[in-house]
Design a protein around this motif. Sequence first.
Motif, PDB file in Angstrom:
ATOM      1  N   TYR A   1       0.845  -1.188   0.000  1.00 18.62           N
ATOM      2  CA  TYR A   1       0.000   0.000   0.000  1.00 18.62           C
ATOM      3  C   TYR A   1       0.881   1.238   0.000  1.00 18.62           C
ATOM      4  O   TYR A   1       2.034   1.210   0.435  1.00 18.62           O
ATOM      5  N   ALA A   2       0.342   2.331  -0.524  1.00 21.83           N
ATOM      6  CA  ALA A   2       1.053   3.603  -0.537  1.00 21.83           C
ATOM      7  C   ALA A   2       0.029   4.723  -0.396  1.00 21.83           C
ATOM      8  O   ALA A   2      -0.900   4.825  -1.196  1.00 21.83           O
ATOM      9  N   ARG A   3       0.214   5.546   0.622  1.00 22.11           N
ATOM     10  CA  ARG A   3      -0.747   6.609   0.914  1.00 22.11           C
ATOM     11  C   ARG A   3      -0.383   7.902   0.204  1.00 22.11           C
ATOM     12  O   ARG A   3       0.776   8.325   0.167  1.00 22.11           O
ATOM     13  N   THR A   4      -1.386   8.552  -0.353  1.00 19.30           N
ATOM     14  CA  THR A   4      -1.216   9.850  -0.990  1.00 19.30           C
ATOM     15  C   THR A   4      -1.566  10.955   0.012  1.00 19.30           C
ATOM     16  O   THR A   4      -1.845  10.684   1.182  1.00 19.30           O
ATOM     17  N   THR A   5      -1.596  12.198  -0.456  1.00 19.03           N
ATOM     18  CA  THR A   5      -2.053  13.319   0.363  1.00 19.03           C
ATOM     19  C   THR A   5      -3.342  13.915  -0.200  1.00 19.03           C
ATOM     20  O   THR A   5      -3.725  15.024   0.160  1.00 19.03           O
ATOM     21  N   ASN A   6      -4.004  13.170  -1.074  1.00 18.61           N
ATOM     22  CA  ASN A   6      -5.245  13.652  -1.703  1.00 18.61           C
ATOM     23  C   ASN A   6      -6.456  13.225  -0.872  1.00 18.61           C
ATOM     24  O   ASN A   6      -6.898  12.073  -0.939  1.00 18.61           O
ATOM     25  N   SER A   7      -6.977  14.123  -0.089  1.00 24.95           N
ATOM     26  CA  SER A   7      -8.104  13.798   0.789  1.00 24.95           C
ATOM     27  C   SER A   7      -9.389  13.605  -0.011  1.00 24.95           C
ATOM     28  O   SER A   7      -9.709  14.399  -0.894  1.00 24.95           O
ATOM     29  N   THR A   8     -10.133  12.560   0.330  1.00 26.77           N
ATOM     30  CA  THR A   8     -11.390  12.265  -0.361  1.00 26.77           C
ATOM     31  C   THR A   8     -12.595  12.878   0.323  1.00 26.77           C
ATOM     32  O   THR A   8     -13.648  13.053  -0.298  1.00 26.77           O
ATOM     33  N   HIS A   9     -12.475  13.137   1.642  1.00 27.25           N
ATOM     34  CA  HIS A   9     -13.592  13.620   2.451  1.00 27.25           C
ATOM     35  C   HIS A   9     -14.743  12.620   2.442  1.00 27.25           C
ATOM     36  O   HIS A   9     -15.909  12.997   2.579  1.00 27.25           O
TER      37      HIS A   9
END
Length: 268
Positions: free
Chosen positions: A132-140
């Motif tokens: 897994y790799a986390r982005t900084t793009n929040s989905t809300h």
Amino acid sequence: MRIRYDRFPGGKMKAITLSYDDGREDDRMLVAKMNDYGLKGAFHLNSGFFGKPGYINAEEVSTLYAGQEVSSHTAAHPHLDLIPPDRVVTEIMEDRNALEALTGYPVRGMSYPYGSWNEQVVSALPGLGIEYARTTNSTHTFAMPSDFLQWHPTCHHKQMLEFGQKFLFDTPRHARMAIFYVWGHSYEFDRDRNWNILEQFGELVGRHSDIWYATNSEIVAYMSALRQLRCSVSGHILHNPSAMSVWIEVEETAIEIRPGEIKNLNAC
């Protein structure tokens, strides 16, 4: 027979996980407060920064993050989409190797430095042992990710109270698995002088019996096991070939299928 793959461990339908980058000294207070409220998450570390001013020391990694997850953030924090492909390999593998020597377990996840990536970087990750790799793009939103290698969080911790209220009290029209994923940097609490929002968040969402508090990798491992379930043509017989229990919903009732078990749902 109505069968749904929409339950977390214990038959729960909600999960919370946190994610913090860089391995700064403020992680010490952050981990302590998370432990106080029963919160869990992943700490994405740059092994090349250990011991530098403002950063934790290598010697404290195994004890500081005990009960939490240590994850990769690359060795030197470059923009992965701006460096040669062989350097991407080096950055991730060197970081994994250093972190695994300190923790004693395989490091299988990461977050993207600066929140930057491209298709070439993503396609390389499975071959580097990254799940897994986390982005900084929040989905809300609280939706499960469609691709764990581009795992978008719910929100930055500045919005954790707003979305914590929604997570607990908003009732969706069609209930399904919901995950609340918060990300940030521990030094931001000190810089912004708002450690109080973390404490309020812990009071709000911590230690609920109907919520699964999990690290990032625990969620990925569980979802992998759930998706491995083998189903008969009739839909009444399920086999769990994995090494962990999984839960499903059968006619609105949570059913556990133990490791290796073949379960006839007609007998439930």
